[in-house]
Design a protein around this motif. Structure first.
Motif, PDB file in Angstrom:
ATOM      1  N   CYS A 140      28.220 -46.976  48.497  1.00  0.00           N
ATOM      2  CA  CYS A 140      29.135 -47.904  47.834  1.00  0.00           C
ATOM      3  C   CYS A 140      30.454 -47.227  47.458  1.00  0.00           C
ATOM      4  CB  CYS A 140      28.475 -48.507  46.588  1.00  0.00           C
ATOM      5  SG  CYS A 140      27.116 -49.642  46.962  1.00  0.00           S
ATOM      6  N   GLN A 162      33.898 -48.353  49.207  1.00  0.00           N
ATOM      7  CA  GLN A 162      34.711 -49.191  48.318  1.00  0.00           C
ATOM      8  C   GLN A 162      35.870 -48.466  47.637  1.00  0.00           C
ATOM      9  OE1 GLN A 162      32.155 -51.481  45.604  1.00  0.00           O
ATOM     10  NE2 GLN A 162      30.534 -51.486  47.148  1.00  0.00           N
ATOM     11  N   ASP A 197      26.374 -53.296  46.631  1.00  0.00           N
ATOM     12  CA  ASP A 197      26.503 -54.095  47.853  1.00  0.00           C
ATOM     13  C   ASP A 197      25.183 -54.728  48.275  1.00  0.00           C
ATOM     14  OD1 ASP A 197      25.046 -51.959  48.845  1.00  0.00           O
ATOM     15  OD2 ASP A 197      26.629 -51.198  50.146  1.00  0.00           O
TER      16      ASP A 197
END
Length: 330
Positions: A23, A27, A139
């Motif tokens: 993640c 991100q 996610d």
């Protein structure tokens, strides 16, 4: 941005940190992720494509700190929160985020059976919370475990007795109180009467051979001590079903979203380490309403009460019933 992740044990815990790595990498723009762990676990982390560099602790933490100090990290994400990681953070003196391990609440549960733990608060969610200030969100893709190509063994060629359709049973666990007695595993093998591969490390070699020697199921083989971790993980990935204790292979099985029967002795799922996957894909087997359970958040070399009811009273018929549920084609 350069981030240092700290987690020094165990195999299962390393796997449970994988959503944070994915993640953050996906991100946070232009992020570089470094991961510090014990030398024995460095290979697991190095196989993860979301990690840019691994720093391995061998024996001397001072050497590791010197190595880390050269990297000029922007942030430390401490997913271990112990004395070692506190020393590292103190010496590096940079901004850090630290996981809440809920140790006081776990102590209340194991010592006094007072449950103040958050409901359905998995350790993975607490790990991910440390990255919240970076704008990172879950996610919902679960755990990751990456197996190098060289460890993708041909199971049916290595274990001719089982072929391609088999059940994997992980017979090991670090602590005695997390392991079913071998006589119970023999019962399971006999009642299932299916091709079975027993998994474990060198420490499980004798137990594996003992189970094979005493089972009437001629399709049971032991891989204990014969495979490395990645090869054992490959066996799990190819299996129809995994039967396992609360241990590292359980979390590896969850990374593959493998149908599982999970067997719990002195620990309980409420401690936040249950399989991080779709609830439809696993069943929890444990002795309910046992006044001394859980007695520890990790385990013991022997039952503190000497009766070991949390494992001795496990119903093997229920394990077989649940196993057959997953083995019946939809």
């Amino acid at each position: 941005m350069k981030i240092l992740i700290l987690r020094f044990s165990s195999i299962g815990d390393i796997v449970l940190t994988s959503p944070v790595l994915r993640c953050v990498k996906e991100q946070v723009p232009d992020v570089r992720i470094h991961y510090a762990t014990k030398k024995s676990y460095a290979g697991i982390v190095a196989s993860n494509p979301y990690v840019d560099k691994v720093h391995a602790l061998d024996k001397d933490i001072k050497e590791l700190i010197v190595e880390l100090s050269r990297e000029n990290f922007d942030l430390i994400i401490d997913l271990h929160n112990n004395v070692r990681t506190q020393i590292i953070k103190f010496r590096l003196r940079i901004k850090s985020k630290t996981v809440n391990k809920l140790n006081f609440e776990k102590w209340l549960l194991t010592q006094f059976k007072i449950d103040k733990l958050p409901k359905y608060n998995h350790i993975v969610d607490r790990y991910l919370y440390t990255a919240k200030t970076l704008g990172v969100k879950n996610d919902s893709k679960g755990l990751d475990f990456f197996i190098p190509k060289k460890d993708e063994i041909k199971v049916s060629e290595m274990f001719l007795e089982v072929g391609d359709n088999y059940i994997a049973i992980a017979i090991g666990a670090k602590f005695f109180t997390k392991r079913l007695p071998y006589t119970k595993i023999i019962e399971i093998c006999n009642k299932l009467n299916q091709p079975i591969i027993l998994l474990g490390g060198l420490e499980d070699l004798a137990r594996g051979e003992e189970i094979v020697r005493h089972t009437t199921n001629q399709q049971v083989v032991t891989a204990c001590g014969k495979l490395n971790l990645n090869q054992s993980a490959w066996v799990v990935k190819q299996a129809q079903l995994l039967i396992t204790h609360d241990t590292g292979l359980m979390h590896i099985g969850a990374a593959f979203n493998k149908n599982m029967i999970t067997i719990w002795g002195n620990t309980v799922p409420e401690l936040g380490m249950y399989p991080y996957m779709d609830k439809e894909n696993y069943k929890i087997i444990q002795v309910e309403d046992l006044s001394c359970k859980p007695c520890s958040k990790i385990g013991y070399k022997e039952c503190p009460k000497k009766h070991f009811k949390c494992m001795n009273d496990i119903n093997t018929d229920e394990i077989v019933k649940q196993a057959n549920y997953y083995l019946i084609p939809a």
